[in-house]
Design an enzyme around this catalytic site. Sequence first.
Site, PDB file in Angstrom:
ATOM      1  N   VAL A 124       0.817  -1.219   0.000  1.00  7.97           N
ATOM      2  CA  VAL A 124       0.000   0.000   0.000  1.00  7.97           C
ATOM      3  C   VAL A 124       0.850   1.268   0.000  1.00  7.97           C
ATOM      4  O   VAL A 124       2.022   1.245   0.355  1.00  7.97           O
ATOM      5  CB  VAL A 124      -0.959   0.028   1.207  1.00  7.97           C
ATOM      6  N   GLU A 125       0.212   2.367  -0.396  1.00  5.17           N
ATOM      7  CA  GLU A 125       0.804   3.710  -0.394  1.00  5.17           C
ATOM      8  C   GLU A 125       2.168   3.740  -1.086  1.00  5.17           C
ATOM      9  O   GLU A 125       3.131   4.305  -0.589  1.00  5.17           O
ATOM     10  CB  GLU A 125       0.900   4.247   1.037  1.00  5.17           C
ATOM     11  N   GLY A 126       2.229   3.126  -2.256  1.00  5.26           N
ATOM     12  CA  GLY A 126       3.468   3.054  -3.012  1.00  5.26           C
ATOM     13  C   GLY A 126       4.176   1.749  -2.724  1.00  5.26           C
ATOM     14  O   GLY A 126       4.809   1.593  -1.681  1.00  5.26           O
TER      15      GLY A 126
END
Length: 762
Positions: free
Chosen positions: A441-443
């Site tokens: 997640v988130e990159g």
Amino acid sequence: MTMPDLTFRQRRISQPILNMVRKVLPPMSDTEREAIEAGTVWWEKDLLTGNPEWDRLLRMGTQSYTAEEQAFIDGPVNELCAMLDDWKITFEERDIPQEIWDYMKANGFMGLIIPKEYGGKGFSASANSEIVMRLSTRSPSAAVAVIVPNSLGPGELLLLFGTDEQKNHYLPRLADGREIPAFGLTSTDAGSDATAMTDRGVVCYEQYEGKKTLGMRVNWSKRYISLGPVCSVLGLAFKLHDPDGILGGEEDLGITLALVPTDTSGVSIGRRHYPGLQAFPNGPNSGKDVFFPMDWIIGGQERIGQGWRMLVTALSAGRGVMLPAMSTSGMKVATFSSGAYSRVREQFNTSIANFEGIQEALARIAGETYTIDAARRMTLRAIDQGEKPAVVSSIMKYHATERMRAVTNDALDVHSGKGVIDGPRNYLGSGYRAIPIAIAVEGANIMTRNLMIYGQGSIRCHPFILDEMAAAQNEDKLEGLTAFDETLFQHVAFQAKTFARALGRSWTFSLFAKSPVRGPTAKYFRRANQVSAALALTSEAAMVTLGGSLKRMEMLSARLGDVLSELYLLSSVLKKWEDDNRPKEDLPFVEWSAQTCLHRAENALKGVIDNFPIRPVAWLLKAVTRPYGSRYSAPRDKLSRAVSDLISEPTEARQRVSEGIYIGGQDTELGRLEHAFQLNAKLAPVKAKMRKARVFDIEKALNEHVITQDEAESLHEVTALIREVVRVDDFAPEEITGKTKPRARKKTPAKPSAKPSAKASA
């Protein structure tokens, strides 16, 4: 000044170099530019420019909590932890129970970051991290339910960019849980590449609430949206277009963010993904021809096209707070439990904590936990002081989650079968299953390491590169040349200083580099100075000689990012020891962490030089930065044993390194383990008497007067406790399959045949 009025330096030196720069300068998309410019630059700039100002870092203080924050942690947070039953949430209900949602809403968990004037708690980043860390101990799913409203989805965006009207309407409703938020970023047809987003809005006029209204008609399809299936307001990222020129500007207006009530006609939510067998609501959503008035855009109409910058700015803090908190929680649980379990678990008549293979794993578990917790604390302090460190947040996201993965694997090795068998008694399994979620997640971590840490840091932290790039792209050629000429020669002076600094520190073993402290850690400050100078020179050489092609050499740039990351982690370890007033007992943690960081940084630099495509440059870099080859070794066995002993014995150092997790009493698995561990430690002298006498049966030891009656009773008690601690769960077949056990059928006796078959006879 006209072109004929150029100075000799501008005409003969700066102009040719500027022309060359313009040719090799790589194209930069708007999303790349906005990502580079988002957030603030902080300690990473010191490390990348080769001369860290340690005194400034040490003066910034450490994380702290207000009385209100501490009372919330000690009260509602601990009460919620006691309510959570992760096995029930994950495998029995496969959902977060309504009573948990009700408790979180009633006690303000949904509004931790929202200021008090809007009905929230207004807590610091440090307090929010502590809360999430403690909740993650008990249930990753419950922690996610708190993380989303208090990060990107979309409370933080409203705080940073929302209009007063939007803040006044939404923030009180988010704070008390009347609204459940989510944020829709990832398109079905795109992942990390936001430019490939297929979600599209078109500016138009429509009838809305009985009148002609300027807005946009939007179609989208999103996936992987946490809290998406249950949200009442959806933050949405999409590309906005104005084909009819209604707004009087360009047709492609860029990525835009809006707040969408999910009961709006055309919005579809509710279906769920099942990430890592975790029970927090996560799923796809979509919208078909949904009309948004202009005032649904976060920040209003003036924020059209600024969505990516807004997102990256908000992510800068979230990636530095929430994911590191969850990761540190898992690492602390691994440290706390593995040290205790290895001490109480015996094989071959001795504790497995005495086996060197176990000690090696325990040292990695404790050392990595100390490192990441130190970095978490230092990052939180910076955020609480107003920084939004985008590069540091990338470092934290990548290394916290990756090291959680490594530490959890080591913990499972130590626990062996205890960590493999699922059930309510397994305190490692749920966190282990959640690791891939944190990685992705988130990159995703591969992208974060290969593209973001150094790719963003090298440009943003350099004192001159951004100005030179702006000058090269200036459409006013004369103005661009003037700016470039001024910056160029400052850059050349910087290069000369960097070269001299790297040469001097490498060739003199960094003996003359300054340290802000005296004592056992002074050498690590000096060595960090040497590696920082070597990184600055190597980075400079890579950017100048490789130019735009460096952007495509991901393996090379990833290694440069590794050096920067290890220096950041080393800085945090050294600062933590100072902040904690230099506890002597913790020094093995500090030594292990510092030596590991330096060893990894040096290996990463070696990898850059070994693979540098322009070999004469590589030879020069090696001569300047590595004249004596590798100097920083990994921790020696003696140090690893010392670190292992610190967490497998009831030491204060063990308490400090695992501080912040929820243990509970004997009603929790960790509580029972701790009780057995402490009692077992008290009986260590008694067990030593038995081993010396080579008597391993309690009753026999009592009969032979090796131990007393009281000691025998205590040994029986601790033996029963340990037996309970090492037990694993088992289930009836129908509990696992979900099928009712079939009724046993009566066997019908076979009728005798008149003539046996050939097979029967055989």
